[in-house]
Design a protein around this motif. Structure first.
Motif, PDB file in Angstrom:
ATOM      1  N   ASP A  89      15.844 -30.402   0.939  1.00 46.19           N
ATOM      2  CA  ASP A  89      16.673 -31.694  -0.014  1.00 46.19           C
ATOM      3  C   ASP A  89      17.495 -32.107   0.465  1.00 46.19           C
ATOM      4  N   ILE A  90      17.636 -33.670   0.803  1.00 46.29           N
ATOM      5  CA  ILE A  90      19.138 -34.155   0.798  1.00 46.29           C
ATOM      6  C   ILE A  90      19.500 -34.343  -0.445  1.00 46.29           C
ATOM      7  N   ARG A  91      19.105 -34.490  -1.411  1.00 45.90           N
ATOM      8  CA  ARG A  91      20.037 -34.773  -2.412  1.00 45.90           C
ATOM      9  C   ARG A  91      21.193 -33.219  -3.218  1.00 45.90           C
ATOM     10  N   ASN A  92      20.341 -32.173  -3.048  1.00 46.43           N
ATOM     11  CA  ASN A  92      20.952 -31.312  -3.169  1.00 46.43           C
ATOM     12  C   ASN A  92      22.403 -31.019  -2.295  1.00 46.43           C
ATOM     13  N   GLN A  93      23.935 -30.583  -2.785  1.00 44.34           N
ATOM     14  CA  GLN A  93      24.851 -30.428  -1.829  1.00 44.34           C
ATOM     15  C   GLN A  93      25.088 -30.046  -1.706  1.00 44.34           C
TER      16      GLN A  93
ATOM     17  N   GLY B  56      24.844 -25.305   3.165  1.00 43.48           N
ATOM     18  CA  GLY B  56      24.844 -24.776   4.134  1.00 43.48           C
ATOM     19  C   GLY B  56      23.969 -24.589   5.512  1.00 43.48           C
ATOM     20  N   ALA B  57      23.466 -26.297   5.231  1.00 43.02           N
ATOM     21  CA  ALA B  57      22.212 -26.855   6.119  1.00 43.02           C
ATOM     22  C   ALA B  57      23.736 -26.601   7.770  1.00 43.02           C
ATOM     23  N   GLU B  58      24.736 -27.330   6.897  1.00 37.01           N
ATOM     24  CA  GLU B  58      25.420 -27.674   8.038  1.00 37.01           C
ATOM     25  C   GLU B  58      26.588 -26.732   8.403  1.00 37.01           C
ATOM     26  N   SER B  59      26.854 -25.856   7.454  1.00 37.41           N
ATOM     27  CA  SER B  59      27.461 -24.470   7.733  1.00 37.41           C
ATOM     28  C   SER B  59      26.584 -23.300   9.024  1.00 37.41           C
ATOM     29  N   ALA B  60      25.014 -23.706   8.541  1.00 36.46           N
ATOM     30  CA  ALA B  60      24.560 -22.381   9.629  1.00 36.46           C
ATOM     31  C   ALA B  60      24.538 -23.372  10.830  1.00 36.46           C
ATOM     32  N   GLN B  61      24.402 -24.679  10.836  1.00 39.58           N
ATOM     33  CA  GLN B  61      24.517 -24.686  12.582  1.00 39.58           C
ATOM     34  C   GLN B  61      25.705 -25.296  13.334  1.00 39.58           C
ATOM     35  N   ALA B  62      26.414 -25.049  12.780  1.00 42.35           N
ATOM     36  CA  ALA B  62      28.214 -25.028  13.130  1.00 42.35           C
ATOM     37  C   ALA B  62      27.815 -23.497  12.957  1.00 42.35           C
ATOM     38  N   LEU B  63      27.285 -22.351  12.537  1.00 44.76           N
ATOM     39  CA  LEU B  63      27.887 -21.201  12.744  1.00 44.76           C
ATOM     40  C   LEU B  63      26.854 -20.676  14.121  1.00 44.76           C
ATOM     41  N   ILE B  64      25.169 -20.916  13.961  1.00 46.50           N
ATOM     42  CA  ILE B  64      24.663 -20.758  15.353  1.00 46.50           C
ATOM     43  C   ILE B  64      25.579 -21.548  16.713  1.00 46.50           C
ATOM     44  N   LYS B  65      25.979 -23.252  16.395  1.00 46.47           N
ATOM     45  CA  LYS B  65      26.217 -23.699  17.895  1.00 46.47           C
ATOM     46  C   LYS B  65      27.450 -22.354  18.494  1.00 46.47           C
ATOM     47  N   ASP B  66      28.571 -22.507  17.342  1.00 43.68           N
ATOM     48  CA  ASP B  66      29.486 -21.908  18.240  1.00 43.68           C
ATOM     49  C   ASP B  66      28.953 -20.400  18.422  1.00 43.68           C
ATOM     50  N   GLN B  67      27.695 -19.821  18.317  1.00 42.92           N
ATOM     51  CA  GLN B  67      27.188 -18.549  18.558  1.00 42.92           C
ATOM     52  C   GLN B  67      26.687 -19.002  20.318  1.00 42.92           C
ATOM     53  N   LEU B  68      25.566 -19.752  20.108  1.00 45.21           N
ATOM     54  CA  LEU B  68      25.304 -20.299  21.690  1.00 45.21           C
ATOM     55  C   LEU B  68      26.136 -20.928  22.205  1.00 45.21           C
ATOM     56  N   ASP B  69      27.724 -21.322  21.620  1.00 48.57           N
ATOM     57  CA  ASP B  69      29.095 -21.234  22.671  1.00 48.57           C
ATOM     58  C   ASP B  69      29.979 -20.721  23.348  1.00 48.57           C
TER      59      ASP B  69
END
Length: 162
Positions: free
Chosen positions: A92-96, A101-114
């Motif tokens: 739900d893109i209206r739910n901030q 949470g999605a942005e932080s999960a993406q950043a966490l996974i990208k950092d771990q993969l890097d």
């Protein structure tokens, strides 16, 4: 509720891993693909018999040429030119809260993969995939518990951090 000793849990986990390895090794032996893989490897590396028949073996094999053309294309498709190779979106893109949470999960996974240098590992994996038709990969999360000391109300107390 009785507490299970940590040593027993570790022993069971170790036996599970060893049994799983033994199971997969037997599956590989039952498939009988080792000779096929060795033939593909010989074709890729242009291996010749140990006897010398008087001709120079300085040409590059056709399989080697094709693989070296395909592998960069595969990696270009996976790792796009913008540097973003995966994305996590909120339902739900209206739910901030979900969006953050999605942005932080993406950043966490990208950092771990890097951190594990996933790009360099996938180059080798895609090359093996082109040559042998399969890839063996090991993936796990390393969970460590460390004993640390922290000051709480002026007292030095032992704290476990993960």
């Amino acid at each position: 509720m009785a507490k299970i000793p940590k040593a027993l849990i570790e022993q069971e986990a170790k036996s599970l891993v060893l049994e799983t390895r033994k199971h997969f090794k037997q599956l590989r032996l039952d498939a009988g693909l080792e000779q096929l893989w060795k033939d593909a490897e010989d074709c890729y590396f242009n291996s010749s018999p140990s006897t010398y028949d008087g001709r120079a073996k300085v040409q590059t094999g056709a399989l080697h040429q094709k693989v070296e053309i395909v592998v960069p294309k595969i990696n270009k498709v996976i790792f796009g030119v913008d540097g973003e190779y995966f994305g996590i979106k909120a339902k739900d893109i209206r739910n901030q809260v979900e969006v953050e949470g999605a942005e932080s999960a993406q950043a966490l996974i990208k950092d771990q993969l890097d951190e594990i240098e996933i790009k360099s590992k996938l180059v080798g994996a895609s090359r093996d995939l082109c040559i042998y038709g399969t890839v063996f990969a090991k993936s796990f999360w390393r969970h460590e518990e460390r004993k640390r000391f922290k000051r709480i109300d002026g007292q030095r107390e032992e704290v476990w951090s993960t």
